[in-house]
Design a protein around this motif. Structure first.
Motif, PDB file in Angstrom:
ATOM      1  N   ILE A 244       0.833  -1.215   0.000  1.00 46.54           N
ATOM      2  CA  ILE A 244       0.000   0.000   0.000  1.00 46.54           C
ATOM      3  C   ILE A 244       0.867   1.265   0.000  1.00 46.54           C
ATOM      4  O   ILE A 244       1.675   1.485   0.925  1.00 46.54           O
ATOM      5  N   TYR A 245       0.673   2.068  -1.026  1.00 54.12           N
ATOM      6  CA  TYR A 245       1.303   3.394  -1.118  1.00 54.12           C
ATOM      7  C   TYR A 245       0.194   4.445  -0.974  1.00 54.12           C
ATOM      8  O   TYR A 245      -0.956   4.196  -1.350  1.00 54.12           O
ATOM      9  N   VAL A 246       0.554   5.606  -0.443  1.00 55.71           N
ATOM     10  CA  VAL A 246      -0.439   6.681  -0.243  1.00 55.71           C
ATOM     11  C   VAL A 246       0.159   8.017  -0.683  1.00 55.71           C
ATOM     12  O   VAL A 246       1.363   8.103  -0.962  1.00 55.71           O
ATOM     13  N   ASP A 247      -0.689   9.052  -0.738  1.00 57.83           N
ATOM     14  CA  ASP A 247      -0.132  10.393  -0.981  1.00 57.83           C
ATOM     15  C   ASP A 247       0.383  10.976   0.333  1.00 57.83           C
ATOM     16  O   ASP A 247       1.475  11.528   0.400  1.00 57.83           O
ATOM     17  N   SER A 248      -0.397  10.824   1.413  1.00 56.54           N
ATOM     18  CA  SER A 248       0.007  11.349   2.727  1.00 56.54           C
ATOM     19  C   SER A 248      -0.346  10.321   3.802  1.00 56.54           C
ATOM     20  O   SER A 248      -1.498   9.867   3.867  1.00 56.54           O
ATOM     21  N   ARG A 249       0.635   9.950   4.605  1.00 56.40           N
ATOM     22  CA  ARG A 249       0.361   8.979   5.681  1.00 56.40           C
ATOM     23  C   ARG A 249      -0.674   9.542   6.658  1.00 56.40           C
ATOM     24  O   ARG A 249      -1.581   8.834   7.095  1.00 56.40           O
ATOM     25  N   GLU A 250      -0.542  10.840   7.008  1.00 55.54           N
ATOM     26  CA  GLU A 250      -1.473  11.437   7.974  1.00 55.54           C
ATOM     27  C   GLU A 250      -2.882  11.471   7.401  1.00 55.54           C
ATOM     28  O   GLU A 250      -3.860  11.197   8.104  1.00 55.54           O
ATOM     29  N   GLY A 251      -2.969  11.828   6.106  1.00 58.25           N
ATOM     30  CA  GLY A 251      -4.276  11.858   5.444  1.00 58.25           C
ATOM     31  C   GLY A 251      -4.899  10.467   5.436  1.00 58.25           C
ATOM     32  O   GLY A 251      -6.084  10.302   5.744  1.00 58.25           O
ATOM     33  N   ALA A 252      -4.107   9.470   5.106  1.00 59.86           N
ATOM     34  CA  ALA A 252      -4.617   8.094   5.023  1.00 59.86           C
ATOM     35  C   ALA A 252      -5.093   7.610   6.386  1.00 59.86           C
ATOM     36  O   ALA A 252      -6.158   6.994   6.503  1.00 59.86           O
ATOM     37  N   ASP A 253      -4.304   7.897   7.426  1.00 60.00           N
ATOM     38  CA  ASP A 253      -4.681   7.441   8.765  1.00 60.00           C
ATOM     39  C   ASP A 253      -5.938   8.141   9.276  1.00 60.00           C
ATOM     40  O   ASP A 253      -6.644   7.642  10.142  1.00 60.00           O
ATOM     41  N   THR A 254      -6.213   9.334   8.771  1.00 60.25           N
ATOM     42  CA  THR A 254      -7.366  10.116   9.235  1.00 60.25           C
ATOM     43  C   THR A 254      -8.616   9.855   8.394  1.00 60.25           C
ATOM     44  O   THR A 254      -9.729   9.820   8.923  1.00 60.25           O
ATOM     45  N   GLU A 255      -8.423   9.676   7.069  1.00 52.52           N
ATOM     46  CA  GLU A 255      -9.579   9.741   6.163  1.00 52.52           C
ATOM     47  C   GLU A 255      -9.896   8.484   5.382  1.00 52.52           C
ATOM     48  O   GLU A 255     -10.981   8.396   4.815  1.00 52.52           O
ATOM     49  N   SER A 256      -8.967   7.542   5.289  1.00 46.07           N
ATOM     50  CA  SER A 256      -9.200   6.428   4.370  1.00 46.07           C
ATOM     51  C   SER A 256      -9.854   5.230   5.049  1.00 46.07           C
ATOM     52  O   SER A 256      -9.201   4.491   5.794  1.00 46.07           O
ATOM     53  N   GLY A 257     -11.148   5.005   4.749  1.00 40.39           N
ATOM     54  CA  GLY A 257     -11.834   3.821   5.260  1.00 40.39           C
ATOM     55  C   GLY A 257     -11.152   2.545   4.802  1.00 40.39           C
ATOM     56  O   GLY A 257     -11.088   1.559   5.547  1.00 40.39           O
ATOM     57  N   ASP A 258     -10.632   2.540   3.569  1.00 38.36           N
ATOM     58  CA  ASP A 258      -9.959   1.332   3.071  1.00 38.36           C
ATOM     59  C   ASP A 258      -8.768   0.970   3.956  1.00 38.36           C
ATOM     60  O   ASP A 258      -8.506  -0.214   4.195  1.00 38.36           O
ATOM     61  N   ILE A 259      -8.063   1.960   4.456  1.00 34.85           N
ATOM     62  CA  ILE A 259      -6.904   1.684   5.309  1.00 34.85           C
ATOM     63  C   ILE A 259      -7.339   1.473   6.762  1.00 34.85           C
ATOM     64  O   ILE A 259      -6.985   0.475   7.397  1.00 34.85           O
TER      65      ILE A 259
END
Ligand SMILES: NC(=O)C1=CN([C@@H]2O[C@H](COP(=O)(O)OP(=O)(O)OC[C@H]3O[C@@H](n4cnc5c(N)ncnc54)[C@H](O)[C@@H]3O)[C@@H](O)[C@H]2O)C=CC1
Ligand SMILES: O=C([O-])C1=[NH+]CCC1
Length: 312
Positions: A244-259
């Motif tokens: 799994i790659y993301v644009d922003s780790r903080e964004g992913a941890d806050t907003e991504s239901g998939d993650i």
């Protein structure tokens, strides 16, 4: 500073924003973001306010890049719309400021910027995490992002086949008829993704539409929808088995239901791959989970504004 801000309409912005110029600027900004040097770039995770009466959200996406003279914020609304609704699902405005004085220099419609910069970042992820074979492109969803993704992916890569699936077959057929090249319309997600090398998910779904056991091992998935912590586009199997790659780790941890809901571990930001501080596992199944960042809008808006000024 007495000058009034200029207003650039969607048509003007669309006429000035070109993928060829945008992509290198986005690559540079993504790399810079992953260095986390606050003297060079500031961008908090966007703040999002729910609009409970309307199944919608208002988001604020500020960013500051002092060395580039960029101070910017995008404001956007996005809504869950019923199938067949003629109301827009996403709308946006971008404000550019003079960082020294603090005044607004330009207000621009943010739709074309949102469509193009999102698609361009997905294309960057596919360039970096390129599967060994690049024959079949599959697009799940047939809205605005589907169109901009089609444009940039067919500009940068030479696929032998492009497929589209949409929850309403007539939308997929309309999409296929609206683009220049041939597109195969598929009646199910399973059929559409079968053997695909690159899969783009651009739906407003809040439930998984793409299941891991349908995905060819080694494929690259650019997952663009599902930008709320309780929304999904991808199932647990895919999230668990892919890198799994993301644009922003903080964004992913806050907003991504998939993650968040799958418990999947983020391997790296694509900015880290650009910087050479994280490897690109091209031979494995990869997912780029895109949420969108203010710096992407900021470098796009600066590019548009500079081009507009040079023509005055
Ligand atoms: N990652 C990022 O930077 C960005 C992400 N987005 C997201 O991308 C997605 C697509 O955006 P647009 O193309 O502008 O929207 P759009 O409204 O133009 O298209 C949405 C597509 O999703 C499909 N859809 C809606 N509900 C669905 C469901 N339950 N199951 C399957 N398909 C469904 C629609 O049929 C349509 O094809 C949205 O989730 C949006 O929030 C949008 C902008 C930036
Ligand atoms: O970054 C963005 O503009 C958006 N992300 C999700 C909806 C719109």
């Amino acid at each position: 500073m007495s000058r009034q801000p200029v207003f650039l309409s969607d048509g003007v912005v669309a006429g000035l924003l070109r993928y060829e110029e945008l992509i290198p600027r986005l690559e540079e900004a993504l790399g810079k973001f992953s260095l986390r040097r606050s003297s060079e770039l500031l961008q908090p995770v966007r703040s999002v306010m729910p609009l409970q009466n309307h199944s919608g959200f208002l988001g604020l996406m500020p960013s500051y890049m002092p060395n580039e003279g960029i101070l910017c914020t995008k404001m956007l609304t996005f809504y869950r719309r019923e199938a067949g609704s003629s109301l827009p699902s996403t709308q946006a405005s971008v404000l550019l400021f003079d960082p020294e004085y603090g005044n607004v220099t330009a207000v621009m419609d943010g739709l074309d910027i949102t469509h193009k910069r999102t698609a361009a970042v997905s294309a960057i992820s596919a360039k970096l995490l390129k599967p060994a074979q690049l024959d079949i492109l599959c697009i799940l969803g047939s809205g605005h992002q589907a169109l901009s993704h089609y444009e940039v992916f067919t500009l940068l890569f030479s696929f032998k086949e492009v497929r589209v699936w949409s929850r309403r077959m007539e939308s997929a057929t309309r999409f296929a008829a609206s683009v220049k090249g041939p597109v195969t319309v598929c009646s199910s997600v399973k059929e559409a993704v079968n053997g695909a090398d690159v899969i783009i998910t651009v739906t407003s779904s809040s439930e998984p539409v793409l299941f891991g056991n349908w995905v060819k091992p080694g494929a690259h998935v650019a997952a663009v929808g599902a930008c709320r912590p309780n929304w999904r586009e991808l199932d647990d199997d895919l999230m668990r088995d892919a890198v799994i790659y993301v644009d922003s780790r903080e964004g992913a941890d806050t907003e991504s239901g998939d993650i968040i809901l799958s418990g999947a571990k983020v391997f790296a930001e694509i900015g880290e791959v650009i910087n050479g501080t994280a490897p690109a596992f091209c031979e494995k199944t990869t997912v780029f989970k895109s949420l969108g960042m203010g710096i992407q809008d900021a470098v796009s808006a600066k590019l548009v504004f500079d081009k507009w000024k040079s023509q005055q």
